[in-house]
Scaffold this active site. Structure first.
Site, PDB file in Angstrom:
ATOM      1  N   ASP A 208       0.871  -1.175   0.000  1.00  0.00           N
ATOM      2  CA  ASP A 208       0.000   0.000   0.000  1.00  0.00           C
ATOM      3  C   ASP A 208       0.911   1.230   0.000  1.00  0.00           C
ATOM      4  O   ASP A 208       1.503   1.574   1.013  1.00  0.00           O
ATOM      5  CB  ASP A 208      -0.896  -0.035   1.248  1.00  0.00           C
ATOM      6  CG  ASP A 208      -1.672   1.271   1.441  1.00  0.00           C
ATOM      7  OD1 ASP A 208      -1.556   2.177   0.600  1.00  0.00           O
ATOM      8  OD2 ASP A 208      -2.382   1.374   2.461  1.00  0.00           O
ATOM      9  N   LYS A 234      -3.526  11.831  -3.198  1.00  0.00           N
ATOM     10  CA  LYS A 234      -2.457  12.108  -2.215  1.00  0.00           C
ATOM     11  C   LYS A 234      -1.156  12.478  -2.927  1.00  0.00           C
ATOM     12  O   LYS A 234      -0.193  12.889  -2.300  1.00  0.00           O
ATOM     13  CB  LYS A 234      -2.239  10.894  -1.314  1.00  0.00           C
ATOM     14  CG  LYS A 234      -3.417  10.644  -0.375  1.00  0.00           C
ATOM     15  CD  LYS A 234      -3.133   9.521   0.603  1.00  0.00           C
ATOM     16  CE  LYS A 234      -4.105   9.503   1.755  1.00  0.00           C
ATOM     17  NZ  LYS A 234      -5.272   8.662   1.536  1.00  0.00           N
TER      18      LYS A 234
END
Lengths: 415, 154
Positions: A208, A234
């Site tokens: 991740d 992000k």
């Protein structure tokens, strides 16, 4: 550092801030101090312009139109895929699957790879510091397959206990799913080592990378990871677009995740044959413009240079850590030796939610709560923390504002 | 004085108390003082079964009937939220259900703590206001049903 400076010039944060229109906003009449980049980063004009340009000049549905605009849109989207491939140094374009975000990427792997490969008693190894999105999809597939979830612990500094992790990797381990950087603690996880250990027993590895890609150059071939996921928003790109990287051989062997248009070759009511990669996993009309925006974000980061960004953020983290540590009653949560630009803390006697509320009045945006990582909070026996997370446009002055804001908090809550 | 008049008086008092402060910091300090002054809920009621689902801070809530009135009690682990709870209790606790239902929460906006604070779903306040109203509505409906229940008349 000097070679970097020579290549790109000095890191001029004031000029860089000018690339982000929203940073000029005021909150309650005060300049916006945006320290919630770990939740979502702001967008540079290059990304906003790319999105507008895509809708204004090259928008149509992709991959099937014979007409001019459809071809332009297809080219734009596939060029974004190439940028992502370069960004991760993947071997092939078709190893890049566009998804809604890391959450969908993990769900895709858990459902598709998991259902095809997990048997009762097979083990999925996670760590205490996983985001809920790297826990819940595995629990769902565990419940469907009879697999078992094991959890590698972290120590009091928030670093992964590697001896325990090594002990937990065994002959029944099929999947090791770990974060590259902890969203709640900032810990950088030694994923190369984990990948080697997992592969030694024949297990697959999913990383991740949500919190890592904005800070750390990633080379999926050098890492040899099987799956790597991240979210565009992000990474200074649009929300609603993300990436699943998977090794081609694995992706080819996996059944489709969702059915629909785009992902088929031929359809009859008797039998459908599926399209090849990456389209097999991109059912329905994709987030075309999101992909274009993500490509622009990657290009923008490339123009600044990720190592220079990382150096800047590292300096900010060190400065913020030092200044906060000097305050009375502050407890920094997460002191792993290697950290990305995330600073989680508590203040004795004041609830994080109250801290966040007062900082907000000072124009300072931080995240408060459990950060979708409740097992981490449980590990430190905390209901919540305050998290300041730094991005490429943050400054030392903003750290000073945070410190001044915390002094305000102490003033208001002095008993 | 009627009950509804006394609710309006209480709201007026709250708005006036906050009007003294000319900056947000003063208003927050006062809110924190109010939160501190609200007695903690008994441990038995600070349990998950009494939790109002809210994302960031914990809010515990309890309601009981006292004759024709409803007494609310509540608590939070965050002081600003607890201050807001104390204001809600001053307005709504110990009132008749019809007065509770007839009184909107606009006064929270009037004291200018930041609209997104009092309007936020993140602090559990929203959910608590819903419960205050739901409890009052249930009590009122219950009473109306009881009024025509032959067993209750007997």
């Amino acid at each position: 550092m000097n070679a970097l400076m020579a290549e790109h010039g000095a890191y001029d944060v004031a000029r860089i801030r000018g690339d982000f229109p929203i940073l000029g906003e005021r909150v309650y009449g005060k300049p916006l101090t945006y320290l919630d980049n770990g939740a979502s980063a702001q967008k540079p004009r290059a990304v906003i312009d790319a999105i507008r340009n895509a809708y204004e000049t090259e928008y149509a549905n992709v991959h099937r139109g014979v007409h001019y605009l459809s071809q332009r849109a297809t080219d734009a989207m596939e060029s974004a895929r190439q940028k992502v491939r370069d960004f991760l140094n993947a071997r092939e374009d078709h190893e890049i699957i566009f998804v809604r975000g890391a959450t969908e990427g993990i769900n895709l792997v858990a459902a598709s790879w998991g259902r095809a490969n997990l048997k009762p008693g097979d083990e999925i190894l996670l760590t205490t510091m996983e985001h809920h999105s790297n826990i819940v999809p595995w629990q769902m597939i565990r419940d469907q397959t009879g697999a078992v979830i094991k959890v590698a612990p972290i120590d009091d500094d928030g670093a992964l206990v590697m001896e325990e992790l090594a002990r937990l990797i065994g002959p029944r381990t099929r999947m090791v799913a770990v974060t590259h950087v902890s969203n709640a603690l900032g810990t950088v996880v030694p994923i190369a080592d984990i990948i080697r250990r997992a592969h030694a027993v024949g297990a697959k590895v999913l990383i991740d990378g949500c919190q890592a890609v904005p800070h750390i150059p990633v080379d999926v071939q050098a890492l040899d990871c099987d799956f790597y996921v991240f979210s565009g928003h992000k990474l200074y790109g649009p929300s609603g677009i993300g990436v699943l990287y998977g090794k081609a051989a694995l992706l080819e062997a996996m059944p489709p995740y969702q059915g629909g248009g785009e992902m088929i070759e031929t359809v009859t009511f008797q039998k459908t044959t599926y399209a090849g990669l990456p389209f097999k996993f991109e059912a329905g009309t994709p987030h075309i413009v999101g992909a274009v925006g993500l490509g622009a974000a990657i290009e923008y980061l490339g123009s600044l240079g990720l190592p220079r960004i990382a150096a800047h953020e590292h300096e900010l983290l060190a400065y913020a850590t030092e200044r906060l540590a000097a305050l009375n009653a502050i407890r920094i949560v997460g002191r792993a030796p290697e950290k990305a630009a995330i600073l989680s803390f508590t203040l004795d006697g004041v609830h994080p939610h109250d801290i966040g509320t007062i900082l907000d009045r000072e124009g300072i945006a931080v995240r408060t709560g459990h950060h979708c990582a409740q097992p981490v909070m449980d590990r430190f026996d905390l209901p919540a923390t305050v998290r300041a997370s730094f991005g490429l446009y943050n400054t030392r002055e903003e750290v000073d504002r945070l410190v001044a804001g915390l002094a305000r908090v102490q003033e208001i809550f002095r008993s | 004085m009627t009950d509804s008049a006394s609710i309006q008086d209480e709201i007026r008092r709250i708005v006036d108390e906050f009007a003294i402060f000319d900056d947000w910091m003063g208003r927050y300090e006062y809110l924190v003082d109010i939160g501190r002054a609200l007695p903690a809920l008994a441990e038995a009621r600070r349990q998950d079964s009494h939790r109002v689902p809210g994302c960031q801070s914990k809010v515990w809530f309890h309601a009981r009937r006292e004759g024709e009135r409803i007494v609310y009690e509540a608590d939070s682990d965050a002081l600003i939220v607890k201050g807001l709870i104390a204001l809600l209790l001053r307005v709504y606790s110990g009132r008749r259900p019809e007065d509770i239902l007839a009184t909107p929460t606009d006064f929270l906006a009037e004291i200018d703590l930041g609209s997104h604070l009092t309007g936020s779903r993140a602090n559990g306040l929203h959910a608590m206001i819903r419960r205050i109203k739901a409890y009052a509505a249930a009590f009122a409906a219950d009473r109306a049903a009881a009024a025509v229940d032959p067993a209750a008349l007997a």
